[in-house]
Structure formats: C-alpha cells, structure tokens
Scaffold this active site. Structure first.
Site, PDB file in Angstrom:
ATOM      1  N   HIS A  81      -0.234  18.576 -36.330  1.00 58.37           N
ATOM      2  CA  HIS A  81      -1.317  19.419 -36.582  1.00 58.37           C
ATOM      3  C   HIS A  81      -0.490  21.350 -36.414  1.00 58.37           C
ATOM      4  O   HIS A  81      -1.020  22.007 -37.660  1.00 58.37           O
ATOM      5  CB  HIS A  81      -1.716  19.994 -35.585  1.00 58.37           C
ATOM      6  CG  HIS A  81      -2.936  18.662 -35.449  1.00 58.37           C
ATOM      7  ND1 HIS A  81      -3.567  18.477 -36.528  1.00 58.37           N
ATOM      8  CD2 HIS A  81      -4.091  17.507 -34.380  1.00 58.37           C
ATOM      9  CE1 HIS A  81      -4.777  16.950 -36.362  1.00 58.37           C
ATOM     10  NE2 HIS A  81      -4.470  17.044 -35.196  1.00 58.37           N
ATOM     11  N   ASP A  84     -18.274  14.826 -34.130  1.00 59.28           N
ATOM     12  CA  ASP A  84     -16.644  14.643 -34.345  1.00 59.28           C
ATOM     13  C   ASP A  84     -16.257  15.546 -35.873  1.00 59.28           C
ATOM     14  O   ASP A  84     -15.244  15.079 -36.573  1.00 59.28           O
ATOM     15  CB  ASP A  84     -16.073  13.128 -34.661  1.00 59.28           C
ATOM     16  CG  ASP A  84     -14.231  13.036 -35.110  1.00 59.28           C
ATOM     17  OD1 ASP A  84     -14.425  14.086 -34.155  1.00 59.28           O
ATOM     18  OD2 ASP A  84     -14.416  11.934 -35.495  1.00 59.28           O
ATOM     19  N   HIS A 131     -12.254  12.624 -36.681  1.00 63.49           N
ATOM     20  CA  HIS A 131     -11.122  11.147 -36.238  1.00 63.49           C
ATOM     21  C   HIS A 131     -11.541   9.967 -36.925  1.00 63.49           C
ATOM     22  O   HIS A 131     -10.915   8.869 -36.463  1.00 63.49           O
ATOM     23  CB  HIS A 131     -11.342  10.773 -35.054  1.00 63.49           C
ATOM     24  CG  HIS A 131     -11.074  12.314 -34.238  1.00 63.49           C
ATOM     25  ND1 HIS A 131     -11.138  13.236 -34.551  1.00 63.49           N
ATOM     26  CD2 HIS A 131      -9.768  12.366 -33.855  1.00 63.49           C
ATOM     27  CE1 HIS A 131     -10.540  14.809 -34.080  1.00 63.49           C
ATOM     28  NE2 HIS A 131      -9.531  13.712 -33.478  1.00 63.49           N
ATOM     29  N   TYR A 161     -10.954  21.934 -40.458  1.00 60.84           N
ATOM     30  CA  TYR A 161     -10.985  20.891 -39.158  1.00 60.84           C
ATOM     31  C   TYR A 161     -12.627  20.348 -39.627  1.00 60.84           C
ATOM     32  O   TYR A 161     -13.832  20.834 -38.433  1.00 60.84           O
ATOM     33  CB  TYR A 161     -11.340  21.216 -38.303  1.00 60.84           C
ATOM     34  CG  TYR A 161     -10.444  20.077 -37.557  1.00 60.84           C
ATOM     35  CD1 TYR A 161      -9.024  19.621 -37.271  1.00 60.84           C
ATOM     36  CD2 TYR A 161     -10.824  20.661 -35.976  1.00 60.84           C
ATOM     37  CE1 TYR A 161      -9.356  18.352 -36.814  1.00 60.84           C
ATOM     38  CE2 TYR A 161     -10.407  18.925 -35.269  1.00 60.84           C
ATOM     39  CZ  TYR A 161      -9.192  18.422 -35.845  1.00 60.84           C
ATOM     40  OH  TYR A 161      -8.929  17.563 -34.727  1.00 60.84           O
ATOM     41  N   GLU A 186      -6.562  15.150 -39.895  1.00 56.65           N
ATOM     42  CA  GLU A 186      -6.068  14.064 -38.831  1.00 56.65           C
ATOM     43  C   GLU A 186      -5.195  12.768 -39.580  1.00 56.65           C
ATOM     44  O   GLU A 186      -4.188  12.077 -38.654  1.00 56.65           O
ATOM     45  CB  GLU A 186      -7.565  13.160 -38.653  1.00 56.65           C
ATOM     46  CG  GLU A 186      -8.611  14.543 -37.529  1.00 56.65           C
ATOM     47  CD  GLU A 186      -7.407  14.139 -35.937  1.00 56.65           C
ATOM     48  OE1 GLU A 186      -6.662  13.659 -35.732  1.00 56.65           O
ATOM     49  OE2 GLU A 186      -6.774  16.011 -35.645  1.00 56.65           O
ATOM     50  N   HIS A 226       1.780  13.288 -33.535  1.00 57.41           N
ATOM     51  CA  HIS A 226       0.472  13.798 -34.390  1.00 57.41           C
ATOM     52  C   HIS A 226       0.499  15.300 -33.815  1.00 57.41           C
ATOM     53  O   HIS A 226      -0.149  15.626 -35.112  1.00 57.41           O
ATOM     54  CB  HIS A 226      -0.430  13.284 -33.579  1.00 57.41           C
ATOM     55  CG  HIS A 226      -2.214  12.776 -33.686  1.00 57.41           C
ATOM     56  ND1 HIS A 226      -2.872  12.856 -34.650  1.00 57.41           N
ATOM     57  CD2 HIS A 226      -2.726  14.391 -33.143  1.00 57.41           C
ATOM     58  CE1 HIS A 226      -4.020  12.980 -35.214  1.00 57.41           C
ATOM     59  NE2 HIS A 226      -4.153  13.315 -34.082  1.00 57.41           N
ATOM     60  N   GLU A 227       0.756  15.473 -32.450  1.00 51.38           N
ATOM     61  CA  GLU A 227      -0.656  16.676 -31.805  1.00 51.38           C
ATOM     62  C   GLU A 227       0.429  18.183 -32.514  1.00 51.38           C
ATOM     63  O   GLU A 227       0.065  18.899 -33.279  1.00 51.38           O
ATOM     64  CB  GLU A 227      -0.406  16.789 -30.491  1.00 51.38           C
ATOM     65  CG  GLU A 227      -1.238  16.689 -29.968  1.00 51.38           C
ATOM     66  CD  GLU A 227      -2.592  16.328 -29.884  1.00 51.38           C
ATOM     67  OE1 GLU A 227      -2.882  16.978 -31.012  1.00 51.38           O
ATOM     68  OE2 GLU A 227      -3.104  15.266 -30.054  1.00 51.38           O
TER      69      GLU A 227
END
Lengths: 341, 99
Positions: A166, A260, A265, A177, A186, A162-163
């Site tokens: 990005h 958020d 998310h 974002y 996300e 996931h990271e």
C-alpha cells in the site's frame, strides 16, 4: 476519469477524487522539486542508504508512535511481534530491491516504520487487542488479535508485504480507495504480498500456496485463510465467526453495494484470480514474469484505473516485454473472469 | 432503545452486523451507549479521503422513543463520543452476507 469523479453526485466519491487531484499535484510538484534541486531534498528518509527500519511498541494502546523498541541494525529481543515486524519488513525491502531494483516504498530509501501491539478502545476506557492491520499513510500498524479468531498480524509475511505495498502504491499509481480502483489497490497489495512470501520460500507458482493471511487466523475446519487468490470465495465457508468468503471470481458477480468502500476487499478477488491463473499457467517463479508484468502495470496505471484498464495494460506489457505466448496467457486469464480485451 | 452497528472493511473486508435492544445488555454497557448517544453530534461526518488502507467503515443506527439517528464513519472519522458505543457493539458483531 478523475475529472468525471470530481463532478460525481456521490459526495464521498467527489471528495476522494478531489483529494486525488491534490495528491497528484503535490507529488508532481515534489518530483519537479527533487529533479531541480536533488541536493536540497529533505533527508527525513534514509535516502540512498538502503534498508532502514524502525519498530514502535504501542503497548496495547492506540498510540502508534508510543515507544521505539528496535532500530535498523539492532539485535533481536524477546518480543516475537517486534522481531517479526522487523524481519518481514526487511524481507519486503529485499524483495523489491532485488527483483525490481526499487529502493523502499518511495524508491528513495524511505524508512519502513512499523507499530506492533496496537489496540483499540473498549467502552470502559481501556483497550482490547486489535483484530486488524493497516497502513495509515506513514506506517504499518499491527494488532495482536483476540486469540479466538485472529492471531497477531505480524505473524504473516504476506500480510506485512500487503501493507507495505500500500505504501509503494501511494508513491506510484495511488489508486483511489473506492470501487474498482480501490479493488485494484487491494489486488496489487495481495499480489506483492504473496509474491514476497513465495520468493522468500522459493516456491514455484504451480505448487505454491495462494492463500493470503493463513497464519493470521486461529485454525478451524471452516477457514484456511483470509483470501484465496486461486479460488476466490473459498478462503472460509460457513464459518461461525467469519461467515462465508464474499470474494467473487467473475465479473458477473461483481459487488456494487456500499460496504467496504464499494467492495475494495471483495472485488479484488477477480483480478487476484487472474494473477494466480497467469502465474500458474506460465509456471516457474511467479515473480519472474507475472510479477514483472504486474509491477510495471502498478507503476503505469492512473489513480482512477478500472479493471479493464488493468487488463489492457497487463496484456500489452506481457506482449511487449515477453512475447505472444505470455500475452495470450494473460489475455485468456482475463477472459476467464469475464473481461475480454 | 434499539441500536445497530454494521462494520465492513478492515484487512478482512467482510461485513459484520449486530442489532440489539439495550434491554438485552448489561447495565454498564447501556450506560456507555446512552452517554455516546447523548454526547454525539449526529451530523453526518464529512467525507475524509485519507491515506489509510485496510481501516474499518461503520454504519451506526440508534432508535429511541423520540427519534432515529444514523451516521456512517471510518476509523479516522469516528468521533471520540461514539467510541464507547462502537466498543460495546463490536463484542456482539456477527457475520452478515453481502448479497
């Protein structure tokens, strides 16, 4: 769309749109420079040399680039978090290279940098283990968790994937974002995070686990993961420490509040559900067809892409690359969450 | 003094909140909060569209007898002076429904 966002009355949206324009201009200029003078491109990356990893140990501080503890090719040591960050960033590189012929985040062999044992300041001038993982534009940072709710974040291959995704996005669609573009940002990170895990374990879509971050949470009856792609809103329910998973699975429940970053998310649950529905309906390996459609969509979306833009592109790519049957499956999945193409 | 912290975002994405009266806190915690409040320039942070992904957002509110301070920050814009206050209140965060 970016032009409209630049005119927004919301200063945060306006600032983000302006930054997007600047980043897009910079990336265009960088691309033009590289095409014109390929031999002069700075070799700060391990360009064209394949996988290159560096792991830093923050040693329970917030200094991300504190001490280098492992470089590409060096043997594993005794630190489990270092080994996990090394191995899982390698798995992520291998997945993108073998399935999409992508050479690292920038497709030019960029070094994958990780920082483990990252902590955050407490009020006494010391540090406490961080209950988080993040991408800061240059590297992945992983906390060890408090051991009460969270385990160390390197423990989960889909979190690492996931990271790093990005990072891939920062060189491709670079979705803003905030709001729906941020929720798509996300979403793509969750999609490729889970695909990397399924690919590594050779799990077929119909029998695969569609939960993000299971290993990161200390087990309890009220939680089974951080997000459940097939069943948004069900990853944790009435948990005393986490509450109830706020992800919607339908456009009728889209979150529009301020938290958020306007729900990046939270609302990712809607496209996440679409992807899981498509992959399970098509069957086989999710990375073969659904993954290819979503990868090409991630590359083609603009930074201001909305859910409907993502829906149109996935349907279009499914039809043009695979056929009418696949196109119908994708179209029906979006219809299930309230988006008709 | 009444203090409130709302934390959202992070990899988890959930909203957590705490609202406390400093009378409920330990002496060193109260001191950390008071120093934070005094040392902070309570102007709203400039929007900072950074490349950070999965960072936290913080909404902070402090009420004393004379005035109320409110501000919103991210991990990257949170001033050093407010980190002790956030450090104290993070210990007391509880999940809060978004709806």
């Amino acid at each position: 769309m970016t032009d409209q966002l630049v005119q927004s009355s919301n200063p945060e949206v306006r600032a983000r749109a302006l930054a997007t324009v600047k980043i897009s201009s910079a990336l265009r200029a960088e691309r033009q420079f590289s095409q014109a003078f390929p031999s002069l491109r700075a070799h700060s990356f391990a360009a064209e040399q394949g996988k290159d990893r560096v792991i830093y140990d923050a040693r329970q501080t917030d200094r991300l680039k504190n001490v280098i503890v492992r470089r590409e090719g060096q043997e594993a040591g005794n630190d489990v978090a270092v080994n996990e960050a090394y191995d899982y960033s390698g798995d992520t590189y291998d997945f993108y290279e073998s399935i999409f012929q992508r050479n690292s985040l920038d497709d030019r062999g960029m070094t994958l940098i990780s920082a483990v044992h990252v902590a955050e300041p407490d009020y006494r001038g010391g540090f406490v283990p961080m209950n988080n993982a993040f991408w800061n534009g240059e590297l992945m940072a992983y906390g060890d968790g408090d051991g009460i709710i969270f385990n160390r974040f390197t423990q989960s291959l889909d979190v690492v994937g996931h990271e790093l995704t990005h990072g891939v996005q920062s060189f491709t669609s670079n979705l803003t974002y905030y709001g729906q573009p941020g929720a798509l940002n996300e979403h793509f990170s969750d999609v490729f995070g889970i695909l990397i895990r399924q690919w590594k374990k050779q799990e077929e879509a119909k029998t695969a686990n569609w939960t993000i971050g299971s290993e990161v949470l200390v087990p309890a009856a009220t939680r089974h993961g951080i997000r459940d792609m097939l069943n948004p809103g069900k990853a944790y329910v009435d948990d005393p420490d986490l509450g109830t998973d706020p992800q919607p699975g339908h456009m009728n429940d889209l979150y529009t509040g301020p938290y958020d970053n306007n729900g990046v998310h939270i609302n990712s649950g809607i496209p996440n559900r679409v992807f899981a529905l498509v992959a399970t309906e098509l069957g086989g390996n999710a990375w073969d067809v659904a993954g290819r459609i979503w990868y090409d969509t991630m590359l083609q979306l603009t930074s201001s892409g909305q859910f409907k833009d993502c829906a149109k592109l996935t349907v279009q790519i499914a039809g043009s690359q695979f056929g009418e049957a696949e196109k119908k499956v994708v179209s029906n999945a979006w219809k299930t969450v309230g988006l008709t193409i | 003094m009444k203090v409130q912290l709302q934390q959202s975002g992070g990899f988890m994405g959930a909203l957590k909140e705490c609202s406390l009266d400093t009378d409920q806190l330990e002496a060193d915690e109260v001191q950390a909060i008071q120093e934070s409040v005094t040392n902070t320039n309570w102007t709203e942070a400039e929007p900072n569209p950074s490349a950070m992904r999965d960072g936290y957002q913080y909404h902070v509110r402090v009420e004393d007898q004379e005035q109320t301070y409110t501000a919103a920050y991210t991990d990257q814009t949170l001033p050093e002076s407010l980190k002790p206050l956030v450090g104290v209140l993070k210990k007391y965060l509880k999940p809060k429904s978004l709806r």
